[in-house]
Design a protein around this motif. Structure first.
Motif, PDB file in Angstrom:
ATOM      1  N   ARG A  73      42.140   4.283  96.047  1.00 12.17           N
ATOM      2  CA  ARG A  73      43.821   3.755  96.022  1.00 12.17           C
ATOM      3  C   ARG A  73      44.534   4.398  95.191  1.00 12.17           C
ATOM      4  N   TRP A  74      45.990   4.719  95.548  1.00 16.03           N
ATOM      5  CA  TRP A  74      46.882   5.080  94.474  1.00 16.03           C
ATOM      6  C   TRP A  74      47.389   4.266  93.697  1.00 16.03           C
ATOM      7  N   PRO A  75      47.784   4.554  92.493  1.00 14.41           N
ATOM      8  CA  PRO A  75      47.775   5.725  91.881  1.00 14.41           C
ATOM      9  C   PRO A  75      46.244   6.163  91.125  1.00 14.41           C
ATOM     10  N   TRP A  76      45.973   7.301  91.069  1.00 17.45           N
ATOM     11  CA  TRP A  76      44.572   7.696  90.530  1.00 17.45           C
ATOM     12  C   TRP A  76      44.825   7.895  89.191  1.00 17.45           C
ATOM     13  N   ARG A  77      43.710   8.030  88.648  1.00 22.99           N
ATOM     14  CA  ARG A  77      43.518   8.316  87.109  1.00 22.99           C
ATOM     15  C   ARG A  77      44.092   9.669  86.855  1.00 22.99           C
ATOM     16  N   ARG A  78      44.822   9.736  85.698  1.00 24.80           N
ATOM     17  CA  ARG A  78      45.453  11.178  85.534  1.00 24.80           C
ATOM     18  C   ARG A  78      44.526  12.269  85.359  1.00 24.80           C
ATOM     19  N   PHE A 100      54.969  14.277  90.764  1.00 30.14           N
ATOM     20  CA  PHE A 100      54.735  13.059  90.469  1.00 30.14           C
ATOM     21  C   PHE A 100      55.512  12.351  89.400  1.00 30.14           C
ATOM     22  N   ILE A 101      55.770  11.068  89.328  1.00 27.31           N
ATOM     23  CA  ILE A 101      56.568  10.537  88.414  1.00 27.31           C
ATOM     24  C   ILE A 101      55.436  10.068  87.259  1.00 27.31           C
ATOM     25  N   ASP A 108      45.537   1.591  80.252  1.00 28.28           N
ATOM     26  CA  ASP A 108      44.056   1.458  80.599  1.00 28.28           C
ATOM     27  C   ASP A 108      43.314   2.662  80.272  1.00 28.28           C
ATOM     28  N   ASP A 109      43.647   3.742  80.216  1.00 24.86           N
ATOM     29  CA  ASP A 109      42.821   4.960  80.054  1.00 24.86           C
ATOM     30  C   ASP A 109      43.847   5.927  79.283  1.00 24.86           C
ATOM     31  N   PRO A 110      44.069   5.826  78.035  1.00 27.35           N
ATOM     32  CA  PRO A 110      44.849   6.960  77.306  1.00 27.35           C
ATOM     33  C   PRO A 110      44.023   8.295  77.284  1.00 27.35           C
ATOM     34  N   ALA A 111      42.884   8.308  77.438  1.00 28.65           N
ATOM     35  CA  ALA A 111      42.122   9.548  77.440  1.00 28.65           C
ATOM     36  C   ALA A 111      42.534  10.380  78.650  1.00 28.65           C
ATOM     37  N   SER A 112      42.808   9.724  79.764  1.00 25.09           N
ATOM     38  CA  SER A 112      43.291  10.321  80.928  1.00 25.09           C
ATOM     39  C   SER A 112      44.523  10.978  80.780  1.00 25.09           C
ATOM     40  N   ASP A 113      45.525  10.416  79.897  1.00 23.82           N
ATOM     41  CA  ASP A 113      46.554  10.944  79.717  1.00 23.82           C
ATOM     42  C   ASP A 113      46.375  12.227  78.930  1.00 23.82           C
ATOM     43  N   ALA A 114      45.770  12.032  77.951  1.00 26.08           N
ATOM     44  CA  ALA A 114      45.504  13.328  77.075  1.00 26.08           C
ATOM     45  C   ALA A 114      44.850  14.374  77.822  1.00 26.08           C
ATOM     46  N   ALA A 115      43.936  14.116  78.806  1.00 27.36           N
ATOM     47  CA  ALA A 115      43.333  15.081  79.751  1.00 27.36           C
ATOM     48  C   ALA A 115      44.264  15.684  80.275  1.00 27.36           C
ATOM     49  N   LEU A 116      45.049  15.182  81.028  1.00 28.82           N
ATOM     50  CA  LEU A 116      46.493  15.800  81.839  1.00 28.82           C
ATOM     51  C   LEU A 116      47.216  16.526  80.943  1.00 28.82           C
ATOM     52  N   GLY A 138      74.811  -0.036  87.575  1.00 29.06           N
ATOM     53  CA  GLY A 138      75.391   1.052  88.477  1.00 29.06           C
ATOM     54  C   GLY A 138      75.354   2.477  87.612  1.00 29.06           C
ATOM     55  N   LYS A 139      75.307   2.468  86.446  1.00 27.14           N
ATOM     56  CA  LYS A 139      75.367   3.785  85.876  1.00 27.14           C
ATOM     57  C   LYS A 139      73.850   4.636  85.982  1.00 27.14           C
ATOM     58  N   PHE A 140      74.238   5.755  86.400  1.00 25.35           N
ATOM     59  CA  PHE A 140      72.997   6.902  86.588  1.00 25.35           C
ATOM     60  C   PHE A 140      72.478   7.130  85.411  1.00 25.35           C
ATOM     61  N   GLU A 141      71.094   7.073  85.226  1.00 29.45           N
ATOM     62  CA  GLU A 141      70.144   7.608  84.062  1.00 29.45           C
ATOM     63  C   GLU A 141      69.378   8.393  84.486  1.00 29.45           C
ATOM     64  N   GLU A 142      68.689   9.343  83.681  1.00 28.19           N
ATOM     65  CA  GLU A 142      67.608  10.288  83.842  1.00 28.19           C
ATOM     66  C   GLU A 142      66.293   9.527  83.550  1.00 28.19           C
ATOM     67  N   LEU A 143      65.218   9.349  84.375  1.00 26.45           N
ATOM     68  CA  LEU A 143      64.030   9.329  83.901  1.00 26.45           C
ATOM     69  C   LEU A 143      62.781  10.202  83.760  1.00 26.45           C
ATOM     70  N   PRO A 144      62.853  10.731  82.554  1.00 24.73           N
ATOM     71  CA  PRO A 144      61.911  11.971  82.192  1.00 24.73           C
ATOM     72  C   PRO A 144      60.545  11.625  82.243  1.00 24.73           C
ATOM     73  N   PRO A 145      59.654  12.559  82.203  1.00 27.02           N
ATOM     74  CA  PRO A 145      58.248  12.343  82.129  1.00 27.02           C
ATOM     75  C   PRO A 145      57.810  11.787  80.539  1.00 27.02           C
ATOM     76  N   LEU A 146      56.804  11.294  80.531  1.00 28.67           N
ATOM     77  CA  LEU A 146      56.064  10.800  79.104  1.00 28.67           C
ATOM     78  C   LEU A 146      56.541  12.167  78.175  1.00 28.67           C
ATOM     79  N   ALA A 147      56.852  11.738  76.970  1.00 25.43           N
ATOM     80  CA  ALA A 147      56.940  12.839  76.094  1.00 25.43           C
ATOM     81  C   ALA A 147      55.951  13.799  76.108  1.00 25.43           C
ATOM     82  N   GLN A 148      54.472  13.306  75.873  1.00 25.89           N
ATOM     83  CA  GLN A 148      53.439  14.470  75.567  1.00 25.89           C
ATOM     84  C   GLN A 148      53.374  15.200  76.980  1.00 25.89           C
ATOM     85  N   PHE A 149      53.698  14.748  78.266  1.00 20.20           N
ATOM     86  CA  PHE A 149      53.804  15.481  79.456  1.00 20.20           C
ATOM     87  C   PHE A 149      54.914  16.484  79.316  1.00 20.20           C
ATOM     88  N   ALA A 150      56.000  16.281  78.828  1.00 21.29           N
ATOM     89  CA  ALA A 150      57.027  16.892  78.848  1.00 21.29           C
ATOM     90  C   ALA A 150      56.589  18.139  77.896  1.00 21.29           C
TER      91      ALA A 150
END
Length: 783
Positions: A73-78, A100-101, A108-116, A138-150
């Protein structure tokens, strides 16, 4: 000439009354986009027609239903995405757009983020999306990736898809975001990683004038119409799970731009697109793939500026109107259709050849409106001309037949005018026939020439005098050539005299001899129109052979006899001139009596024809029809007679199902007309006639009831006999001949029905027409 100039000026005014408002309307439609939805539909159609292969450089890795089923099932581990990036990097992909957002950490799995993030840094080719979010205020805002991914990504780009007013995704902006630092589009950022040519755009080179979204500090630059290559699923793609398990060779990704995103149902962000058609919506990652393909191929679809679109649309409409004023109706229709098709083809060719979109809806609207509007004004002008000419003709004296002032009863004004022209043409033909027969009855040969001196008519005595056996042989031949064969009786040559003087310069009378020596007396007289212009010539050839063989010494008697021979010609001329001056003859009581007797004779002939047609009715030719419609038509036909006497017809018909019978529509209509006409004649002025249609089992009953004086019982049996007429006390006898009810009875019997009457003196009469009903299952479309 003055009348012709007036007509020409009126024609120009009529054209301007159509052209100016229509051209202005077309320009307004193009400027303000009143037909924007139609243009969008045509644009979508043009894109669907322009299907083409996607560049080999662009491929997709899809999180499809197969991958969901295999990987869970989606989402998968990073860490799964990290494995994919490693696999693509090893295969030699030029750029990886990971659609992907990734804005939140995996608690639950910080190591998965580190691996990505580690896989992204090693690859150095991964681009991540920035999405647009709206707060509750109603104000538009930006939703960037997580800092470590960015920090690990090779590039960032916004992935917002702009929806048009109809909810279709046609446009993206190549730079969009907060005013302080707008981002390039996700597809552009991905392409910049793969191709150095696009890095300048990502570095901040202005793409176009910025568009700020009100006070929300959101900037959009570089609108880009997505040049979709084909419908959803058209971009080459492989399954995410297949890549992980090694089922896809490395060569498939080598030196290619790979976009990774979800396409599975319930997982993917999907949008309707111009090329979706009736199929599924297109996933966001495939839309981005189409943007990448379009930028890579250099396809930049640009709409024409509004002022150019408005000017071109107005010019096309104006040219069509100029063509329509010179073309007949059928050719104009073909030109209008051709212009409409041409506009569509031009728009398609500009889109494909010059990458310019010309919105054709305004031009098409102008083309489709030009023909009916100009046809309407042309028809109005023709009707006015017909009315004027028919009115002028109605004022002319009637030589033969009835006046054309009463062409018949027609509900449509155009058909009334057509009937008037038909009557005028018929009268002209009858007049020509009358003149031709009159010429044949004259004791002299007569030739009639037009204003150019060419033969129009010739009687048999003239043909005999000229020794011509075939009447068609001299039709249209010059009079001078025919008369030139004759010889003067005294001296001189007719041909030489005609050549020197012409027909108008010839003596009014001259004696000639034919080639066989027969003597003839020729009289030549011009006749003129009321305007004074020459209409033609009358030439009479009188055989004076017997006269010349008589006593030549009696010259006085010969002159008298010669004068008497000219009398028929003078009589014809006098008849024409008197008829032209006899405008007041219509009020002559004698002529009124002649006309009344002529009308009575015509009515008798019509009734006899109708009776004969009713007697000859063939049931095998009958067709299903609706009696209610027949009653409507009959009521319309009798309405003028009732209106003149202030009589009202009250209808009572069943509602709902059709009143079906099988029969001859015209005969049944005539039967009802005769019944209504009979009721109108005997009803008192301002009275009432009831016209009822009712269902009585297997029959339909048409009942016509009047408020007349009624019919005595002893006369009822005679009402349906030929030539039977009844005049109640105090009323004059009808002008008819007693065939109206006989026709009704014959029509009823031909349809398997019957006619009956119920009447009492002083209580009016009720005529009952019974007709067998048809099956309710009969399809009226067979009519």
């Amino acid at each position: 000439m003055n009348e012709e100039s007036t007509q020409r000026r009126r024609f120009i005014v009529e054209w301007l009354l159509v052209a100016v408002p229509l051209v202005a309307l077309v320009a307004a439609i193009a400027t303000w986009g009143w037909l924007q939805r139609a243009d969008q539909v045509l644009y979508d159609t043009a894109l669907r027609v322009w299907e083409r292969p996607v560049p080999e450089k662009v491929v997709m890795v899809a999180v499809d239903d197969e991958s969901i089923a295999e990987l869970g099932r989606w989402p998968w581990r990073r860490s799964v995405h990290a494995a994919l990036i490693n696999r693509l990097g090893h295969a030699g992909a030029k750029a990886i757009g990971l659609d992907f957002i990734l804005s939140e950490a995996d608690a639950d799995d910080p190591a998965s983020d580190a691996a990505l993030s580690s896989a992204m840094r090693r690859s150095g080719k991964v681009v991540l999306p920035i999405v647009q979010s709206a707060w509750s205020r109603g104000k538009f805002e930006e939703l960037p990736p997580l800092a470590q991914f960015a920090r690990a990504a090779a590039g960032l780009g916004h992935a917002h898809v702009e929806l048009d007013s109809d909810g279709i995704a046609r446009t993206v902006y190549l730079r969009e975001g907060a005013a302080r630092a707008p981002y390039p589009h996700f597809a552009l950022a991905t392409l910049a990683v793969a191709d150095p040519r696009f890095r300048a755009s990502v570095a901040g080179t202005p793409l176009s004038v910025a568009t700020r979204s009100d006070e929300q500090d959101w900037v959009r630059q570089g609108p880009f119409n997505v040049p979709y290559a084909g419908p959803p699923g058209h971009v080459p793609q492989v399954s995410y799970a297949a890549v992980l398990r090694g089922a896809v060779p490395d060569s498939f990704f080598r030196d290619r731009i790979v976009l990774v995103g979800a396409t599975a149902v319930g997982v993917a962000d999907a949008y309707p697109t111009p090329v979706s058609g009736s199929s599924r919506a297109m996933s966001g990652v495939e839309i981005n793939a189409n943007v990448v393909a379009g930028l890579y191929e250099g396809i930049h679809l640009r709409p024409l500026p509004l002022i150019i679109t408005a000017a071109a649309s107005a010019l096309a409409c104006l040219l069509l109107l100029l063509a329509l004023q010179r073309l007949p109706a059928r050719s104009g229709l073909l030109v209008m259709v051709g212009a409409s098709v041409g506009v569509l083809l031009l728009s398609l060719l500009l889109l494909r050849g010059a990458q310019v979109w010309f919105p054709p809806a305004a031009t098409l609207a102008g083309c489709l409106m030009a023909y009916p509007l100009w046809g309407w004004r042309r028809l109005e002008a023709a009707q006015r001309f017909l009315d004027a000419e028919l009115d002028r003709l109605s004022q002319e004296p009637v030589l033969l037949g009835d006046s054309i002032a009463s062409p018949g009863v027609y509900a449509d004004p155009l058909w009334r005018r057509i009937a008037g022209v038909r009557a005028a043409a018929a009268q002209s033909r009858e007049l020509r026939r009358f003149i031709s027969d009159a010429l044949e009855g004259l004791p002299v040969g007569v030739l009639v020439g037009d204003h150019g001196g060419n033969v129009v008519l010739a009687n048999r005595l003239a043909l005999a005098a000229l020794e011509v056996t075939d009447r068609r042989a001299i039709a249209g031949k010059p009079l001078a050539a025919l008369l030139g064969k004759l010889q003067w009786n005294e001296s001189g040559n007719v041909e030489e005299t005609l050549a020197a003087r012409g027909l108008g310069g010839m003596p009014s009378q001259l004696e000639v001899r034919t080639a066989g020596g027969a003597p003839f007396l020729i009289s030549i007289a011009p006749f003129f129109a009321t305007s004074g212009g020459l209409l033609g010539y009358l030439v009479s050839l009188s055989d004076i052979g017997e006269l010349r063989a008589a006593q030549e010494g009696r010259d006085e008697a010969m002159r008298f006899l010669s004068h008497d021979l000219r009398a028929p010609l003078a009589s014809i001329i006098t008849l024409v001139e008197d008829a032209q001056r006899a405008r007041g003859a219509e009020g002559d009581p004698f002529l009124n009596r002649v006309a009344r007797h002529a009308r009575n004779s015509l009515n008798l002939a019509d009734d006899l024809l109708r009776l004969a047609r009713a007697e000859a009715a063939d049931p095998r030719r009958f067709a299903p029809l609706d009696l209610s419609a027949v009653l409507d038509e009959a009521e319309d036909d009798v309405w003028p007679l009732c209106r003149n006497r202030g009589i009202v017809i009250r209808r009572d018909s069943p509602s709902g199902a059709e009143s079906l019978v099988t029969g001859d529509r015209e005969l049944l209509r005539r039967a009802v007309i005769n019944l209504l006409t009979n009721a109108a004649r005997f009803s008192p002025a301002k009275g009432e006639i009831r016209l009822e249609l009712s269902d009585i089992g297997n029959e339909w009953l048409i009942k016509v009831t009047d408020q007349g004086p009624g019919i005595p019982p002893e006369r009822i049996t005679e009402m349906f006999s030929r030539y039977s007429r009844y005049a109640p006390p105090g009323m004059s006898a009808s002008e008819g001949v007693g065939l109206g009810l006989v026709i009704v009875k014959t029509i009823a019997q031909a349809h398997g029905g019957r006619i009956a009457v119920e009447s009492e003196p002083g209580q009016g009469s009720s005529f009952r027409l019974h007709l067998p009903r048809a099956s309710a299952a009969v399809n009226l479309n067979r009519r």
